[in-house]
Design a protein around this motif. Structure first.
Motif, PDB file in Angstrom:
ATOM      1  N   ARG A 142     -17.911 -13.596  22.316  1.00  0.00           N
ATOM      2  CA  ARG A 142     -18.361 -12.707  21.260  1.00  0.00           C
ATOM      3  C   ARG A 142     -19.792 -13.087  20.887  1.00  0.00           C
ATOM      4  NH1 ARG A 142     -13.223 -11.742  17.160  1.00  0.00           N
ATOM      5  NH2 ARG A 142     -11.757 -11.039  18.761  1.00  0.00           N
ATOM      6  N   GLU A 174     -25.782 -19.531  14.225  1.00  0.00           N
ATOM      7  CA  GLU A 174     -25.086 -20.554  13.458  1.00  0.00           C
ATOM      8  C   GLU A 174     -23.598 -20.617  13.825  1.00  0.00           C
ATOM      9  OE1 GLU A 174     -26.962 -18.156  12.222  1.00  0.00           O
ATOM     10  OE2 GLU A 174     -28.768 -19.310  11.715  1.00  0.00           O
ATOM     11  N   GLU A 175     -23.017 -19.465  14.150  1.00  0.00           N
ATOM     12  CA  GLU A 175     -21.610 -19.439  14.533  1.00  0.00           C
ATOM     13  C   GLU A 175     -21.388 -20.129  15.873  1.00  0.00           C
ATOM     14  OE1 GLU A 175     -19.709 -15.481  12.612  1.00  0.00           O
ATOM     15  OE2 GLU A 175     -21.367 -15.109  13.995  1.00  0.00           O
ATOM     16  N   HIS A 176     -22.329 -19.990  16.779  1.00  0.00           N
ATOM     17  CA  HIS A 176     -22.222 -20.696  18.057  1.00  0.00           C
ATOM     18  C   HIS A 176     -22.362 -22.204  17.854  1.00  0.00           C
ATOM     19  CE1 HIS A 176     -22.258 -17.416  21.158  1.00  0.00           C
ATOM     20  NE2 HIS A 176     -22.576 -16.731  20.066  1.00  0.00           N
ATOM     21  N   GLY A 209     -21.721 -12.848  17.992  1.00  0.00           N
ATOM     22  CA  GLY A 209     -21.858 -13.680  16.810  1.00  0.00           C
ATOM     23  C   GLY A 209     -23.312 -13.956  16.458  1.00  0.00           C
ATOM     24  N   GLN A 210     -23.505 -14.953  15.626  1.00  0.00           N
ATOM     25  CA  GLN A 210     -24.826 -15.408  15.222  1.00  0.00           C
ATOM     26  C   GLN A 210     -25.063 -16.821  15.750  1.00  0.00           C
ATOM     27  OE1 GLN A 210     -26.948 -13.349  13.593  1.00  0.00           O
ATOM     28  NE2 GLN A 210     -25.330 -11.779  13.717  1.00  0.00           N
ATOM     29  N   ASP A 265     -22.186 -28.516  14.042  1.00  0.00           N
ATOM     30  CA  ASP A 265     -22.478 -28.452  12.616  1.00  0.00           C
ATOM     31  C   ASP A 265     -22.252 -29.827  11.995  1.00  0.00           C
ATOM     32  OD1 ASP A 265     -19.642 -27.730  13.282  1.00  0.00           O
ATOM     33  OD2 ASP A 265     -19.425 -28.027  11.117  1.00  0.00           O
ATOM     34  N   LEU A 280     -18.174 -18.586  25.091  1.00  0.00           N
ATOM     35  CA  LEU A 280     -17.795 -17.846  23.889  1.00  0.00           C
ATOM     36  C   LEU A 280     -18.166 -16.387  24.112  1.00  0.00           C
ATOM     37  CD1 LEU A 280     -19.092 -20.381  21.219  1.00  0.00           C
ATOM     38  CD2 LEU A 280     -16.837 -20.239  22.279  1.00  0.00           C
ATOM     39  N   THR A 284     -21.520 -23.910  15.222  1.00  0.00           N
ATOM     40  CA  THR A 284     -20.258 -24.385  14.642  1.00  0.00           C
ATOM     41  C   THR A 284     -19.134 -24.375  15.670  1.00  0.00           C
ATOM     42  OG1 THR A 284     -20.918 -23.598  12.454  1.00  0.00           O
ATOM     43  CG2 THR A 284     -18.561 -23.978  12.827  1.00  0.00           C
ATOM     44  N   ALA A 285     -19.064 -23.320  16.483  1.00  0.00           N
ATOM     45  CA  ALA A 285     -17.996 -23.208  17.477  1.00  0.00           C
ATOM     46  C   ALA A 285     -18.054 -24.341  18.497  1.00  0.00           C
ATOM     47  CB  ALA A 285     -18.072 -21.858  18.183  1.00  0.00           C
TER      48      ALA A 285
END
Length: 301
Positions: A274, A279-281, A276-277, A288, A272, A283-284
């Motif tokens: 970007r 939590e975003e990783h 990000g944060q 989650d 990935l 989810t990606a």
């Protein structure tokens, strides 16, 4: 709440006071946390600078001299960059150390891909004789750190303790060996490793499935898995906070004599790009609770 890494320096500093065999080796990262310990034990708190190969080599040298070294930096610099030294200086020389990592798979996205190590446990799996602890809460990290160092026990085994900024809401009574059964069901087994437990429990709420909690993944508790599958069936979902499928072969070995299915969930291979944060990783990569529920439910059907 403090983090797992916040516990590292206080716990190891106490161990330095308790056991003259214990030593600490750093590569700049974390040095400020050991300032006071370094004053008390200047000959046993070493900072080799930004030289990760030397970090492992110095730890191995201390082990050859009869010490119990605790070696610390980010996972990508502790396992991946100096892997040859881990393989030869520790493995080939047949001496032990406690490698304690930080940043886990993607705990510090702003550091970029150089500071991410989702493949660390899989990489150590290519070597013989490593114990791997993956705590899911700061209290568990403290327990497993003490277990790994074994102050006063003359331990000389090879141990990897994987600390993470992610944490479950409460600690469980881990012992450095066995999986814990946190939920019982009859239609499949879900193994949650370390800090993914809360997400797994949310994802499996209302499902008729057994949930096992693993904080020590090497050696793998095959006995607990076989006991659980005997009652809940042999569909197994692994949810690991590192490279997806890392323990799939281990589960296959544990259940080699019975028909079974395994779904390995974890961090994907796709980079990935970007920041990000955190939590975003999560989810990606589908770790989650909502995505886990969808995938677990689909598989167990």
């Amino acid at each position: 709440m403090d983090t797992m890494r916040d516990r590292l320096a206080p716990v190891v500093s106490r161990l330095l006071d308790e056991d003259p065999r214990v030593a600490v080796v750093l590569a700049e990262i974390g040095r400020d946390c050991f300032t006071e310990a370094s004053r008390r034990h200047p000959d046993r708190v070493l900072n080799v600078g930004i030289r990760e190969q030397l970090l492992i080599g110095a730890g191995a040298g201390l082990a050859l001299a009869g010490m119990r070294p605790v070696v610390h930096t980010f996972a990508s610099f502790l396992v991946e960059r100096p892997f040859e030294q881990v393989k030869l200086d520790l493995g080939h020389q047949d001496v032990g150390a406690v490698l304690v990592s930080a940043a886990a798979s993607h705990d510090w996205p702003a550091g970029g891909f150089t500071h991410m190590a989702p493949g660390d446990v899989a990489l150590l799996d290519t070597l013989d004789g490593w114990t791997v602890h993956v705590p899911g809460h700061p209290d568990e990290a403290e327990t497993l750190l003490r277990h790994a160092v074994g102050a006063g026990e003359a331990k000389d085994d090879k141990v990897y303790v994987r600390l993470s900024a992610q944490s479950n809401g409460r600690s469980l009574p881990v012992d450095g060996q066995r999986f814990l059964t946190v939920r019982e069901g009859r239609r499949g087994v879900v193994v949650a490793v370390g800090p993914v437990l809360d997400s797994v429990l949310a994802a499996t709420e209302g499902l008729d499935a057994t949930v096992l909690y693993a904080t020590t993944v090497r050696p793998f508790d095959s006995t607990a898995l076989r006991r659980a599958t005997g009652a809940a069936g042999t569909d197994v979902v692994l949810v690991e906070p590192y490279l997806a499928g890392t323990s799939t072969a281990t589960v296959n070995d544990a259940l080699a004599d019975v028909p079974h299915r395994v779904l390995g969930l974890g961090v994907g291979r796709r980079e990935l790009r970007r920041y990000g944060q955190l939590e975003e990783h999560v989810t990606a990569h589908g770790l989650d609770a909502a995505t886990l529920r969808e995938r677990i439910t689909g598989f167990l059907r």
